[in-house]
Design a protein around this motif. Structure first.
Motif, PDB file in Angstrom:
ATOM      1  N   THR A 115      48.481  30.377  44.458  1.00  0.00           N
ATOM      2  CA  THR A 115      48.716  30.796  42.968  1.00  0.00           C
ATOM      3  C   THR A 115      49.254  32.184  42.884  1.00  0.00           C
ATOM      4  OG1 THR A 115      46.831  29.198  42.665  1.00  0.00           O
ATOM      5  CG2 THR A 115      47.621  30.387  40.732  1.00  0.00           C
ATOM      6  N   TYR A 116      48.503  33.149  43.561  1.00  0.00           N
ATOM      7  CA  TYR A 116      48.514  34.758  43.629  1.00  0.00           C
ATOM      8  C   TYR A 116      49.350  35.075  44.473  1.00  0.00           C
ATOM      9  CZ  TYR A 116      44.888  33.507  40.455  1.00  0.00           C
ATOM     10  OH  TYR A 116      44.192  32.820  39.389  1.00  0.00           O
ATOM     11  N   GLU A 117      50.635  35.506  43.990  1.00  0.00           N
ATOM     12  CA  GLU A 117      51.532  36.169  45.373  1.00  0.00           C
ATOM     13  C   GLU A 117      51.120  37.447  45.895  1.00  0.00           C
ATOM     14  OE1 GLU A 117      55.571  36.245  44.457  1.00  0.00           O
ATOM     15  OE2 GLU A 117      55.930  34.132  44.808  1.00  0.00           O
ATOM     16  N   ASN A 118      50.371  38.127  44.796  1.00  0.00           N
ATOM     17  CA  ASN A 118      49.692  39.529  45.243  1.00  0.00           C
ATOM     18  C   ASN A 118      48.443  39.374  46.101  1.00  0.00           C
ATOM     19  OD1 ASN A 118      48.060  38.541  43.318  1.00  0.00           O
ATOM     20  ND2 ASN A 118      47.594  40.601  42.472  1.00  0.00           N
ATOM     21  N   LEU A 119      48.070  38.116  46.671  1.00  0.00           N
ATOM     22  CA  LEU A 119      47.154  38.017  47.440  1.00  0.00           C
ATOM     23  C   LEU A 119      47.369  37.953  49.010  1.00  0.00           C
ATOM     24  CD1 LEU A 119      43.944  37.779  48.031  1.00  0.00           C
ATOM     25  CD2 LEU A 119      44.082  35.348  47.851  1.00  0.00           C
ATOM     26  N   SER A 154      37.652  49.645  37.872  1.00  0.00           N
ATOM     27  CA  SER A 154      38.135  50.901  38.699  1.00  0.00           C
ATOM     28  C   SER A 154      39.441  50.435  39.392  1.00  0.00           C
ATOM     29  CB  SER A 154      36.749  50.812  39.696  1.00  0.00           C
ATOM     30  OG  SER A 154      36.938  50.148  40.642  1.00  0.00           O
ATOM     31  N   VAL A 155      39.564  49.086  39.546  1.00  0.00           N
ATOM     32  CA  VAL A 155      41.172  48.839  40.255  1.00  0.00           C
ATOM     33  C   VAL A 155      42.366  49.009  39.584  1.00  0.00           C
ATOM     34  CG1 VAL A 155      39.664  47.093  41.965  1.00  0.00           C
ATOM     35  CG2 VAL A 155      40.924  46.299  39.797  1.00  0.00           C
ATOM     36  N   ARG A 156      42.008  49.375  38.283  1.00  0.00           N
ATOM     37  CA  ARG A 156      43.351  49.648  37.579  1.00  0.00           C
ATOM     38  C   ARG A 156      44.243  50.530  38.244  1.00  0.00           C
ATOM     39  NH1 ARG A 156      41.360  50.732  31.979  1.00  0.00           N
ATOM     40  NH2 ARG A 156      40.500  48.593  31.969  1.00  0.00           N
ATOM     41  N   ASN A 157      45.688  50.186  38.268  1.00  0.00           N
ATOM     42  CA  ASN A 157      46.631  51.011  38.729  1.00  0.00           C
ATOM     43  C   ASN A 157      46.554  51.128  40.363  1.00  0.00           C
ATOM     44  OD1 ASN A 157      47.603  51.789  36.318  1.00  0.00           O
ATOM     45  ND2 ASN A 157      46.166  53.335  36.268  1.00  0.00           N
ATOM     46  N   SER A 158      45.842  50.318  40.900  1.00  0.00           N
ATOM     47  CA  SER A 158      45.732  50.341  42.460  1.00  0.00           C
ATOM     48  C   SER A 158      46.890  49.480  42.949  1.00  0.00           C
ATOM     49  CB  SER A 158      44.425  49.776  42.967  1.00  0.00           C
ATOM     50  OG  SER A 158      43.120  50.287  42.592  1.00  0.00           O
ATOM     51  N   LYS A 159      47.612  50.298  44.100  1.00  0.00           N
ATOM     52  CA  LYS A 159      48.634  49.780  44.785  1.00  0.00           C
ATOM     53  C   LYS A 159      48.118  48.605  45.640  1.00  0.00           C
ATOM     54  CE  LYS A 159      52.972  49.473  45.918  1.00  0.00           C
ATOM     55  NZ  LYS A 159      53.972  50.664  46.766  1.00  0.00           N
ATOM     56  N   LEU A 160      46.892  48.919  45.866  1.00  0.00           N
ATOM     57  CA  LEU A 160      46.223  48.010  47.054  1.00  0.00           C
ATOM     58  C   LEU A 160      44.817  48.127  46.952  1.00  0.00           C
ATOM     59  CD1 LEU A 160      46.716  46.355  49.834  1.00  0.00           C
ATOM     60  CD2 LEU A 160      47.009  48.599  51.167  1.00  0.00           C
ATOM     61  N   VAL A 161      44.291  47.077  47.227  1.00  0.00           N
ATOM     62  CA  VAL A 161      42.701  46.805  47.191  1.00  0.00           C
ATOM     63  C   VAL A 161      42.510  46.312  48.542  1.00  0.00           C
ATOM     64  CG1 VAL A 161      40.798  45.725  46.007  1.00  0.00           C
ATOM     65  CG2 VAL A 161      42.714  46.557  44.749  1.00  0.00           C
ATOM     66  N   PHE A 162      41.412  46.608  49.047  1.00  0.00           N
ATOM     67  CA  PHE A 162      41.150  46.019  50.372  1.00  0.00           C
ATOM     68  C   PHE A 162      39.580  45.316  50.242  1.00  0.00           C
ATOM     69  CE2 PHE A 162      43.681  48.890  52.774  1.00  0.00           C
ATOM     70  CZ  PHE A 162      44.301  47.900  53.608  1.00  0.00           C
ATOM     71  N   LEU A 163      39.641  44.179  50.443  1.00  0.00           N
ATOM     72  CA  LEU A 163      38.139  43.071  50.294  1.00  0.00           C
ATOM     73  C   LEU A 163      37.639  42.630  51.660  1.00  0.00           C
ATOM     74  CD1 LEU A 163      38.486  41.051  46.910  1.00  0.00           C
ATOM     75  CD2 LEU A 163      37.541  43.683  47.441  1.00  0.00           C
ATOM     76  N   LYS A 222      35.348  32.575  43.414  1.00  0.00           N
ATOM     77  CA  LYS A 222      35.612  32.940  41.782  1.00  0.00           C
ATOM     78  C   LYS A 222      35.820  34.473  41.499  1.00  0.00           C
ATOM     79  CE  LYS A 222      32.697  32.149  37.854  1.00  0.00           C
ATOM     80  NZ  LYS A 222      31.477  32.266  37.617  1.00  0.00           N
ATOM     81  N   ARG A 223      34.952  35.175  42.332  1.00  0.00           N
ATOM     82  CA  ARG A 223      34.958  36.666  42.034  1.00  0.00           C
ATOM     83  C   ARG A 223      36.287  37.189  42.610  1.00  0.00           C
ATOM     84  NH1 ARG A 223      32.200  36.732  37.851  1.00  0.00           N
ATOM     85  NH2 ARG A 223      29.998  36.784  38.072  1.00  0.00           N
ATOM     86  N   ILE A 224      36.636  36.635  43.647  1.00  0.00           N
ATOM     87  CA  ILE A 224      38.089  37.098  44.516  1.00  0.00           C
ATOM     88  C   ILE A 224      39.128  36.837  43.538  1.00  0.00           C
ATOM     89  CG2 ILE A 224      39.761  36.760  46.375  1.00  0.00           C
ATOM     90  CD1 ILE A 224      37.021  36.276  48.122  1.00  0.00           C
ATOM     91  N   LYS A 225      39.037  35.545  43.060  1.00  0.00           N
ATOM     92  CA  LYS A 225      40.000  35.249  41.794  1.00  0.00           C
ATOM     93  C   LYS A 225      40.242  36.300  41.054  1.00  0.00           C
ATOM     94  CE  LYS A 225      41.193  31.176  39.439  1.00  0.00           C
ATOM     95  NZ  LYS A 225      40.757  30.869  38.045  1.00  0.00           N
ATOM     96  N   GLU A 226      38.882  36.596  40.072  1.00  0.00           N
ATOM     97  CA  GLU A 226      39.063  37.558  39.197  1.00  0.00           C
ATOM     98  C   GLU A 226      39.729  38.904  39.434  1.00  0.00           C
ATOM     99  OE1 GLU A 226      34.822  35.534  37.181  1.00  0.00           O
ATOM    100  OE2 GLU A 226      34.926  37.675  37.823  1.00  0.00           O
ATOM    101  N   ILE A 227      39.312  39.493  40.754  1.00  0.00           N
ATOM    102  CA  ILE A 227      39.752  40.689  41.148  1.00  0.00           C
ATOM    103  C   ILE A 227      41.180  40.415  41.369  1.00  0.00           C
ATOM    104  CG2 ILE A 227      39.532  42.416  42.998  1.00  0.00           C
ATOM    105  CD1 ILE A 227      36.823  41.537  43.439  1.00  0.00           C
ATOM    106  N   VAL A 228      41.805  39.070  42.132  1.00  0.00           N
ATOM    107  CA  VAL A 228      43.077  39.456  42.141  1.00  0.00           C
ATOM    108  C   VAL A 228      44.007  39.471  41.018  1.00  0.00           C
ATOM    109  CG1 VAL A 228      44.981  37.817  43.125  1.00  0.00           C
ATOM    110  CG2 VAL A 228      42.804  38.186  44.336  1.00  0.00           C
ATOM    111  N   GLU A 229      43.566  38.728  39.960  1.00  0.00           N
ATOM    112  CA  GLU A 229      44.159  38.489  38.605  1.00  0.00           C
ATOM    113  C   GLU A 229      44.082  39.867  37.904  1.00  0.00           C
ATOM    114  OE1 GLU A 229      41.918  35.479  36.512  1.00  0.00           O
ATOM    115  OE2 GLU A 229      43.116  33.947  37.258  1.00  0.00           O
ATOM    116  N   SER A 230      43.255  40.784  38.229  1.00  0.00           N
ATOM    117  CA  SER A 230      43.111  42.067  37.450  1.00  0.00           C
ATOM    118  C   SER A 230      43.840  43.134  38.033  1.00  0.00           C
ATOM    119  CB  SER A 230      41.968  42.415  37.225  1.00  0.00           C
ATOM    120  OG  SER A 230      41.084  42.644  38.595  1.00  0.00           O
ATOM    121  N   VAL A 231      44.391  42.674  39.369  1.00  0.00           N
ATOM    122  CA  VAL A 231      45.037  43.867  40.100  1.00  0.00           C
ATOM    123  C   VAL A 231      46.677  43.694  40.013  1.00  0.00           C
ATOM    124  CG1 VAL A 231      45.498  44.707  42.538  1.00  0.00           C
ATOM    125  CG2 VAL A 231      43.320  44.354  41.750  1.00  0.00           C
TER     126      VAL A 231
END
Ligand code: PMP
Length: 348
Positions: free
Chosen positions: A196-200, A140-149, A163-172
């Motif tokens: 590791t993840y600039e989008n976090l 469901s996060v596909r094409n999201s500009k922003l995801v709030f967790l 581990k789950r946060i990592k998977e989400i960040v990788e897929s956004v």
């Protein structure tokens, strides 16, 4: 004319602020203990000197203290007047009209509120008690500009495994804004993932663990320097007042004191959880934060507790929670005992 979208949103529900009468306040997830002595002394020392002056808008000492506390680079830090303000600034910096924002629910309402102010398009994903179904969510996060967790999440109290946060960040492909307001009461922060993840973007606050809610100090960490410089550019230049900036630096110097308090609160959380579990009429959920979520059925618990001078937060009606729920902040042991006694009375 006021924009129609603003007329449509509900005002943020900050709970009740009783005046005069003495209530036990377990409604806003505040820290029940006073600041460290040295923090109070620093405030007292500075109050005459700085009240008529502007603080340094770069807040170098505060940023240096945060950088040391979290072992991050000072250039990766942005500031805000509490996390609330960081959320507002993130929405302003990242969202254009109709950008997709994904928000798992039930969670903190400010993410949606400020996304709506930007005319973004909200993709709510409802998961019972915020137990995120990772495959469904990633889809469901596909094409999201922003995801709030939010982890640990308000109001459910559970944490999302790193581990789950990592998977989400990788897929956004856009950004993930992770709210860690309560993380010091849990055992795991995702801060290291920012390496590791600039989008976090990880948001933190002095309001809970450091017990400085009244002084309004929030901050965030992100490796993407364009994001940090945008957030630093658009925030109000003096978003943290002089006293807050001084108190924040001093609080970090008193880390041992705050860790001791945290340990007491966590121990109390486990005790109150065990005690609440004994009542057959209610259901209590395990928590990694400084509060517990309780489900009841037509018991009007918040109202009945208020009559006994105990304030808790009625979260009934929050998107994704079905049935009556209250959120109870962990207080000092004597406050928690008063709560347990009142519930004993109400439920017997
Ligand atoms: N995030 C969450 C999840 C919260 O529960 C709260 C406080 N209710 C905040 C942010 C606000 O924190 P601050 O005081 O830093 O604005």
């Amino acid at each position: 004319m006021v924009r129609p979208v603003i007329e449509l949103i509900n005002r943020y529900d900050a709970g009740k602020f009783p005046k005069g009468e003495s209530y036990i306040i377990l409604s806003s997830n505040e820290n029940p203990y006073p600041p460290a002595e040295d923090v109070l002394k620093a405030i007292e020392r500075s109050i005459k000197k700085v009240t008529n002056r502007y603080p340094d808008p770069e807040y170098p000492e505060l940023k240096r203290a945060i950088a040391e506390y979290l072992e991050v680079d000072v250039n990766e830090i942005f500031l805000g007047n509490g996390i609330s303000d960081c959320i507002y600034n993130i929405c302003n910096a990242l969202l254009d009209t109709l950008d997709k924002v994904t928000i798992p629910m039930p969670s903190y309402t400010m993410y949606a509120m400020y996304s709506i102010v930007r005319d973004a398009s909200i993709n709510y994903r409802i998961y019972p008690y915020y137990k995120i179904d990772i495959e469904d969510f990633i889809e469901s996060v596909r094409n999201s500009k922003l995801v709030f967790l939010c982890s640990p999440n308000n109001p459910t109290g559970n944490a999302i495994p790193i581990k789950r946060i990592k998977e989400i960040v990788e897929s956004v492909r856009g950004y993930v804004a992770l709210d860690e307001a309560y993380v010091e009461f849990s055992d795991a922060s995702a801060i290291k993932l920012t390496d590791t993840y600039e989008n976090l973007i990880v948001m933190r606050t002095f309001s809970k663990f450091f017990g400085l809610a009244g002084l309004r100090i929030g901050y965030g960490i992100c490796k993407d320097e364009r994001v940090v410089s945008a957030l630093e550019k658009i925030r109000l230049p003096f978003c943290i007042n002089y006293i807050g900036a001084i108190a924040g630096v001093e609080a970090i110097k008193c880390l041992d004191y705050y860790k001791k308090i945290r340990d007491i609160i966590v121990k109390e959380r486990e005790r109150v959880y065990r005690e609440l579990s004994k009542f057959e009429e209610i259901e209590v959920f395990p928590s990694k934060a400084n509060f517990l979520l309780v489900k009841s059925e037509n018991l009007r618990l918040a109202e009945k507790l208020e009559k006994r001078k105990i304030l808790v937060r009625d979260v009934t009606g929050l998107m994704g929670l079905s049935g009556e729920h209250v959120r109870i902040t962990i207080g000092k042991p004597e406050e928690n005992n008063a709560l347990l006694n009142a519930l004993e009375e109400i439920l017997s």
